[in-house]
Design a protein around this motif. Structure first.
Motif, mmCIF file in Angstrom:
data_model
loop_
_atom_site.group_PDB
_atom_site.id
_atom_site.type_symbol
_atom_site.label_atom_id
_atom_site.label_comp_id
_atom_site.label_asym_id
_atom_site.label_seq_id
_atom_site.Cartn_x
_atom_site.Cartn_y
_atom_site.Cartn_z
ATOM 1 N N GLN A 1 -5.692 13.689 2.281
ATOM 2 C CA GLN A 1 -5.730 12.547 3.481
ATOM 3 C C GLN A 1 -4.461 11.691 3.287
ATOM 4 O OE1 GLN A 1 -8.926 10.324 1.348
ATOM 5 N NE2 GLN A 1 -8.203 8.586 2.360
ATOM 6 N N ASN B 1 -6.751 8.699 -7.397
ATOM 7 C CA ASN B 1 -7.095 10.134 -7.752
ATOM 8 C C ASN B 1 -5.712 10.699 -6.986
ATOM 9 O OD1 ASN B 1 -8.492 9.284 -5.447
ATOM 10 N ND2 ASN B 1 -9.082 11.442 -4.978
ATOM 11 N N LEU B 2 -5.335 10.511 -5.766
ATOM 12 C CA LEU B 2 -4.194 11.102 -5.057
ATOM 13 C C LEU B 2 -3.026 11.065 -5.650
ATOM 14 C CD1 LEU B 2 -5.353 10.145 -1.449
ATOM 15 C CD2 LEU B 2 -6.230 12.350 -2.965
ATOM 16 N N THR C 1 -1.921 8.742 2.365
ATOM 17 C CA THR C 1 -2.010 7.619 1.389
ATOM 18 C C THR C 1 -0.333 7.232 1.236
ATOM 19 O OG1 THR C 1 -2.070 7.243 -0.841
ATOM 20 C CG2 THR C 1 -2.176 9.455 -0.330
ATOM 21 N N VAL C 2 -0.249 6.031 1.384
ATOM 22 C CA VAL C 2 1.002 5.241 1.753
ATOM 23 C C VAL C 2 1.390 5.264 0.231
ATOM 24 C CG1 VAL C 2 2.129 3.107 2.144
ATOM 25 C CG2 VAL C 2 0.387 3.925 3.610
ATOM 26 N N MET C 3 0.874 4.591 -0.767
ATOM 27 C CA MET C 3 1.270 4.418 -2.014
ATOM 28 C C MET C 3 1.444 5.756 -2.640
ATOM 29 S SD MET C 3 1.068 1.147 -4.078
ATOM 30 C CE MET C 3 -0.591 1.092 -4.448
ATOM 31 N N ARG D 1 -5.065 -10.515 3.918
ATOM 32 C CA ARG D 1 -5.110 -10.454 5.480
ATOM 33 C C ARG D 1 -6.058 -11.212 6.091
ATOM 34 N NH1 ARG D 1 -0.025 -9.233 5.018
ATOM 35 N NH2 ARG D 1 0.530 -7.299 4.043
ATOM 36 N N ARG E 1 -2.842 -4.742 -7.624
ATOM 37 C CA ARG E 1 -2.947 -3.296 -7.642
ATOM 38 C C ARG E 1 -1.684 -2.330 -7.245
ATOM 39 N NH1 ARG E 1 -3.927 0.543 -4.264
ATOM 40 N NH2 ARG E 1 -5.418 2.195 -4.816
ATOM 41 N N ILE F 1 -9.805 2.916 7.515
ATOM 42 C CA ILE F 1 -8.924 3.087 6.377
ATOM 43 C C ILE F 1 -9.688 2.586 5.196
ATOM 44 C CG2 ILE F 1 -6.843 2.700 5.195
ATOM 45 C CD1 ILE F 1 -6.579 4.220 7.809
ATOM 46 N N ASP G 1 -4.070 -3.498 8.124
ATOM 47 C CA ASP G 1 -3.686 -4.835 7.675
ATOM 48 C C ASP G 1 -3.496 -5.920 8.853
ATOM 49 O OD1 ASP G 1 -3.406 -4.010 5.191
ATOM 50 O OD2 ASP G 1 -1.291 -3.777 5.226
ATOM 51 N N LYS H 1 7.921 -1.860 -3.562
ATOM 52 C CA LYS H 1 8.177 -0.357 -3.868
ATOM 53 C C LYS H 1 9.809 -0.151 -4.110
ATOM 54 C CE LYS H 1 4.144 -0.488 -2.067
ATOM 55 N NZ LYS H 1 3.985 0.217 -0.707
ATOM 56 N N LYS I 1 6.573 -7.252 2.467
ATOM 57 C CA LYS I 1 5.962 -7.255 0.971
ATOM 58 C C LYS I 1 5.894 -5.805 0.895
ATOM 59 C CE LYS I 1 1.116 -7.327 0.337
ATOM 60 N NZ LYS I 1 0.679 -6.160 -0.157
HETATM 61 N N1 EPU Z 1 -7.266 6.879 -1.301
HETATM 62 C C1 EPU Z 1 -7.998 7.545 -2.177
HETATM 63 N N2 EPU Z 1 -7.365 7.967 -3.284
HETATM 64 C C2 EPU Z 1 -6.072 7.853 -3.811
HETATM 65 C C3 EPU Z 1 -5.313 6.913 -2.814
HETATM 66 C C4 EPU Z 1 -5.713 6.516 -1.709
HETATM 67 O O1 EPU Z 1 -8.934 7.716 -1.811
HETATM 68 O O2 EPU Z 1 -5.631 7.928 -4.646
HETATM 69 C C5 EPU Z 1 -7.731 6.214 -0.184
HETATM 70 C C6 EPU Z 1 -8.020 4.733 -0.219
HETATM 71 O O3 EPU Z 1 -9.060 4.353 -0.609
HETATM 72 C C7 EPU Z 1 -8.285 4.272 1.314
HETATM 73 C C8 EPU Z 1 -7.120 5.595 2.118
HETATM 74 O O4 EPU Z 1 -6.917 6.610 1.057
HETATM 75 O O5 EPU Z 1 -9.383 4.702 1.744
HETATM 76 C C9 EPU Z 1 -5.581 5.000 2.526
HETATM 77 O O6 EPU Z 1 -5.137 4.310 1.371
HETATM 78 P P1 EPU Z 1 -3.344 4.142 0.949
HETATM 79 O O7 EPU Z 1 -3.171 4.972 -0.297
HETATM 80 O O8 EPU Z 1 -2.903 4.597 2.192
HETATM 81 O O9 EPU Z 1 -3.416 2.561 0.556
HETATM 82 P P2 EPU Z 1 -2.411 1.985 -0.320
HETATM 83 O O10 EPU Z 1 -1.172 2.559 -0.521
HETATM 84 O O11 EPU Z 1 -3.284 1.671 -1.616
HETATM 85 C C10 EPU Z 1 -0.997 0.487 1.318
HETATM 86 C C11 EPU Z 1 -0.861 -1.055 1.255
HETATM 87 C C12 EPU Z 1 -2.017 -1.628 1.875
HETATM 88 C C13 EPU Z 1 -2.330 -1.182 3.210
HETATM 89 C C14 EPU Z 1 -2.437 0.479 3.063
HETATM 90 C C15 EPU Z 1 -2.893 1.019 4.377
HETATM 91 C C16 EPU Z 1 0.992 -1.564 -0.338
HETATM 92 C C17 EPU Z 1 1.235 -2.143 -1.793
HETATM 93 N N3 EPU Z 1 -0.404 -1.589 -0.053
HETATM 94 O O12 EPU Z 1 -1.892 0.562 0.384
HETATM 95 O O13 EPU Z 1 -1.636 -3.207 2.028
HETATM 96 O O14 EPU Z 1 -3.545 -1.710 3.811
HETATM 97 O O15 EPU Z 1 -1.447 0.777 2.531
HETATM 98 O O16 EPU Z 1 -1.874 0.874 5.292
HETATM 99 O O17 EPU Z 1 1.858 -0.967 0.166
HETATM 100 C C18 EPU Z 1 -1.944 -5.353 2.115
HETATM 101 O O18 EPU Z 1 -0.638 -5.444 2.460
HETATM 102 O O19 EPU Z 1 -2.658 -6.440 2.276
HETATM 103 C C19 EPU Z 1 -2.474 -3.890 1.766
HETATM 104 C C20 EPU Z 1 -3.745 -3.921 1.478
#
Ligand code: EPU
Length: 443
Positions: free
Chosen positions: A179, A142-143, A181-183, A394, A110, A349, A327, A44, A39
């Protein structure tokens, strides 16, 4: 044309929210299961396809709700999205004209925020809704916004929307995240592919889905490379071309089936598995005493010995990749309810990602949750059937695992959350010998 109906097509629209899983547990899972595309890669990749006006073709795309919803969001902004056969999507971004991603899209998913980078860099402007949060806590963006600003974007926030502009084109620059961040990493990388000049992203997240995205971008003609484990560099190009790509397999789905085999004391072979992408879970398996062996793209799990030797307890902590994926934390917690002794769980996380454990308690798990980040699990506890409710994807899959391990019948409400990210999960478990059915509550 493939069947474009939503996955829960056999339910009337008013029944979707009432869909439940009913599971009779206590049966050993045995056989083989094919792991679907990831997924968090597929979404992406589809967003990345809007970086070009030419057609892109994706295979091994999971048939899940989130992919369907992103397809709708893309169609709404004028992108052509075709679904010519199961697990194949074609995206042609030539006609994107509504550079507006509405609240409805963000509310449904999201991950629609991943469109910020590609639309901004290709068209020079986009208005996109703030996705806010979901059931696993506050989810700020914000990131992402700071990364776009580091590439020269002007972004204002008004009435729940980000109004983003790139005067001329975005400019390459240094994106430094406070920090991981994946997305955020993905959005920055996508934006940089069409920016003028060189971009360095550091620290860049290391998830395998990001490397899958890099491979696709390279096929599109982008100059992007992971130059160190936590650094990605991009040299912007004027335009990118259409390309084909097979989505990497889903390490989270794979991990879910590994735990399913373990907690039912079964013997299961995973096919099309992303070996090497879930080593942190493999390490936990070996610590608790489950035998797991990997081939090139197969994984064999044999937990039949657990009939004689109970699993051992183990402390776990979620971390960005290559650490234990957040996850997979819920699934791992189900495993630990079956381990002899005390296991400590630390979620680093997301806040609120341990809340679902209160549902697991209804099934007999002995769990303490002293604060949002920590839990203690006492095992082994026999689980029993109960009525439970799914709050997020999850946690939902993990309640299914608990139900498969439990004695008696479990009814799980909120099944639609699971279809967001798992392809035909009930069919896959049925084929492994589980007793699971989907029905509408009250039917
Ligand atoms: N964060 C911030 N600001 C930002 C972005 C992130 O404070 O602008 C914080 C988040 O709140 C969190 C941490 O940084 O505490 C890490 O978040 P990350 O940005 O890495 O998460 P994401 O990219 O939004 C993706 C997956 C999630 C997975 C996380 C961590 C996608 C669509 N989602 O989310 O997947 O848990 O990485 O590996 O890729 C899922 O599939 O069920 C799922 C939630």
């Amino acid at each position: 044309m493939a069947d474009a109906r939503p996955f829960h097509w056999e339910f009337k629209p008013e029944e979707v929210d009432r869909e439940v899983f009913r599971i009779e547990g206590g049966r050993r899972l045995e056989g083989s299961v094919r792991i679907s595309g990831a997924k968090n890669a597929a979404l992406k990749l589809m967003a990345a396809a809007t970086l070009t006006g030419e057609r892109c073709r994706f295979t091994n795309v999971p048939e899940i709700e989130d992919v369907r919803v992103l397809g709708e969001v893309l169609r709404d902004i004028g992108v052509t999205v075709d679904h010519p056969e199961p697990n194949v999507y074609e995206v042609a971004g030539g006609d994107a004209e509504w550079l507006f991603v509405p609240l409805e899209a963000a509310a449904k998913m999201r991950a629609s925020f991943i469109l910020l980078g590609p639309l901004l860099t290709r068209f020079g402007r986009v208005i996109i809704s703030n996705p806010g949060g979901d059931r696993i806590g506050r989810r700020p963006v914000n990131l992402h916004v700071d990364a776009m600003r580091a590439l020269g974007a002007e972004i204002e926030y008004r009435n729940g929307y980000y109004f983003a502009k790139a005067p001329g084109r975005l400019r390459g620059g240094r994106v430094t995240f406070p920090q991981i961040t994946v997305m955020g990493t993905e959005n920055a990388m996508l934006a940089a592919t069409l920016a003028v000049g060189h971009t360095i992203i550091e620290p860049a997240a290391q998830e395998p889905e990001i490397d899958d995205l890099i491979a696709f971008l390279q096929e599109m003609g982008a100059e992007v490379e992971r130059t160190a484990p936590n650094r990605i560099e991009v040299e912007g190009r004027r335009r990118l071309r259409g390309a084909q790509h097979a989505v990497v397999s889903d390490r989270i789905e794979a991990g879910t089936f590994v735990v399913a085999a373990a907690v039912t004391h079964g013997r299961v072979t995973l096919e099309n598995a992303p070996c090497g992408h879930f080593d942190a879970l493999m390490e936990i398996m070996s610590k608790v005493g489950v035998s797991v062996s990997s081939g090139k793209d197969t994984v064999e799990v044999d937990a039949t010995a657990a009939d004689l030797h109970p699993f051992k307890s183990c402390d776990i902590e979620t971390q960005p990749y290559p650490g234990l994926a957040t996850d997979l934390q819920p699934a791992t917690c189900v495993l630990l309810t079956q381990a002899a002794g005390v296991s400590h769980v630390t979620e680093t996380i997301f806040e609120d990602r341990l809340e679902w454990l209160s549902e697991l308690r209804r099934m007999g798990a002995q769990v303490e949750i002293p604060d949002q980040r920590h839990a203690t699990i006492h095992g082994p506890t026999p689980l029993h059937g109960a009525e439970v409710e799914i709050g997020d994807l999850r946690a939902g899959a993990s309640l299914i695992l608990a139900a498969l391990a439990a004695e008696g019948v479990t009814t799980i409400r909120g099944a639609h959350h699971v279809h967001r990210g798992y392809e035909k999960i009930d069919k896959k478990f049925l084929e492994l010998g589980a007793r699971i059915e989907r029905t509408a509550e009250g039917k």
